[in-house]
Motif scaffolding. Sequence first.
Motif, PDB file in Angstrom:
ATOM      1  N   ASN A 126      20.625  35.930  58.620  1.00 16.79           N
ATOM      2  CA  ASN A 126      21.835  35.347  59.172  1.00 16.79           C
ATOM      3  C   ASN A 126      22.499  34.484  58.104  1.00 16.79           C
ATOM      4  O   ASN A 126      21.926  33.490  57.656  1.00 16.79           O
ATOM      5  CB  ASN A 126      21.486  34.498  60.399  1.00 16.79           C
ATOM      6  N   THR A 216      26.377  37.844  59.950  1.00 18.77           N
ATOM      7  CA  THR A 216      25.979  36.989  61.050  1.00 18.77           C
ATOM      8  C   THR A 216      25.844  37.924  62.251  1.00 18.77           C
ATOM      9  O   THR A 216      26.342  39.068  62.217  1.00 18.77           O
ATOM     10  CB  THR A 216      27.033  35.908  61.369  1.00 18.77           C
ATOM     11  N   PRO A 217      25.204  37.485  63.322  1.00 23.10           N
ATOM     12  CA  PRO A 217      25.132  38.360  64.502  1.00 23.10           C
ATOM     13  C   PRO A 217      26.515  38.813  64.970  1.00 23.10           C
ATOM     14  O   PRO A 217      26.729  39.999  65.264  1.00 23.10           O
ATOM     15  CB  PRO A 217      24.429  37.482  65.542  1.00 23.10           C
ATOM     16  N   PRO A 240      23.133  41.718  69.442  1.00 21.70           N
ATOM     17  CA  PRO A 240      21.991  41.244  68.647  1.00 21.70           C
ATOM     18  C   PRO A 240      21.084  40.286  69.422  1.00 21.70           C
ATOM     19  O   PRO A 240      21.472  39.751  70.462  1.00 21.70           O
ATOM     20  CB  PRO A 240      22.662  40.526  67.478  1.00 21.70           C
ATOM     21  N   THR A 242      18.516  36.858  68.890  1.00 18.55           N
ATOM     22  CA  THR A 242      18.114  35.729  68.054  1.00 18.55           C
ATOM     23  C   THR A 242      17.124  34.873  68.837  1.00 18.55           C
ATOM     24  O   THR A 242      17.062  34.932  70.063  1.00 18.55           O
ATOM     25  CB  THR A 242      19.324  34.867  67.654  1.00 18.55           C
ATOM     26  N   ALA A 247      10.532  34.936  65.594  1.00 17.35           N
ATOM     27  CA  ALA A 247      11.687  35.057  64.701  1.00 17.35           C
ATOM     28  C   ALA A 247      11.956  33.730  64.011  1.00 17.35           C
ATOM     29  O   ALA A 247      11.721  32.661  64.564  1.00 17.35           O
ATOM     30  CB  ALA A 247      12.915  35.482  65.485  1.00 17.35           C
ATOM     31  N   THR A 249      14.823  31.129  62.287  1.00 14.82           N
ATOM     32  CA  THR A 249      16.226  30.827  62.591  1.00 14.82           C
ATOM     33  C   THR A 249      17.171  31.508  61.605  1.00 14.82           C
ATOM     34  O   THR A 249      18.376  31.562  61.845  1.00 14.82           O
ATOM     35  CB  THR A 249      16.465  29.309  62.548  1.00 14.82           C
ATOM     36  N   GLU A 251      17.231  34.707  60.777  1.00 15.04           N
ATOM     37  CA  GLU A 251      17.318  36.156  60.936  1.00 15.04           C
ATOM     38  C   GLU A 251      17.762  36.517  62.343  1.00 15.04           C
ATOM     39  O   GLU A 251      17.692  35.711  63.277  1.00 15.04           O
ATOM     40  CB  GLU A 251      15.976  36.820  60.624  1.00 15.04           C
ATOM     41  N   PHE A 252      18.228  37.759  62.475  1.00 18.13           N
ATOM     42  CA  PHE A 252      18.532  38.303  63.793  1.00 18.13           C
ATOM     43  C   PHE A 252      18.155  39.779  63.815  1.00 18.13           C
ATOM     44  O   PHE A 252      17.908  40.403  62.770  1.00 18.13           O
ATOM     45  CB  PHE A 252      20.002  38.094  64.174  1.00 18.13           C
TER      46      PHE A 252
END
Length: 264
Positions: A126, A216-217, A240, A242, A247, A249, A251-252
């Motif tokens: 992200n 970004t998502p 997406p 999140t 996970a 913070t 990444e998504f």
Amino acid sequence: MTEAELARCDFVLSRLPADRRGIEIAPYFNPIVDKSKYDVLYVDCIDNDEIQRKAAENPGAVDRLVPRIDAVWVPGVPLTECIGNEPLFYAVASHVLEHVPNPLGWLQEILDCLEPGGLIALMLPNRERSMDYYRQPTSFAQLIGWSIEKPAKPTPTQVMDFLSQSFEDDGAVDFEPPLPPFTEAKRHYTDTEAIGFAEFVARENHYLDVHCSVWTPDSFVEAFTRVIAAGRLDVEIIGPFTGFPGATTAEFLVYLRKRDDTAE
């Protein structure tokens, strides 16, 4: 694996037909799909000897199992030929797409290997919480342009954008408040160094591994919705996601489902 890593893998697999044959691209030392439990092919763009050399130079790979790959996705050779035209029902790529110079062409080659209804699971950094913070998200126009140009290696422009606009994230950066201006950020490369690398890539036709795309998502959904509407990928977007178990913070997760034109 830690409990968090296992939970992350389980979440990704929970929406995939993991009871059928699939493929994981560039698993390196942190695969999502455990070959001892699932019928999965491991594929990378380099062979096992090169992967071992790469792991030996990576401090993060110390004491980590580096799995052997089953097939090399040779640049310029269709993935279907590299894996023997085996029918597949899903594909997983964790933190890989952002390194690909032609994302749409790369995704289409994976889709060509999947049965109708098959899924691609993509884990992506992200931009808002990574070293790409100061870069602009990849646009619909860039995706289409790259699909027309078909670069096999990161282009001088992609190299320049990454090296001149990314910053050094040592893991201690607090992304909650606005970050300081880019001019105050700690950088891996100076502008002069970035230009030098971009010129070297152009002159020597060298493959320099960088983040070619930035997401970004929301930007991923926006760009790929336009790609789909333009008829450039026959898929539907799922996600997406999140903040799921395990996970980070930074990444998504998003899935692309290959449309089944035979379904009613």
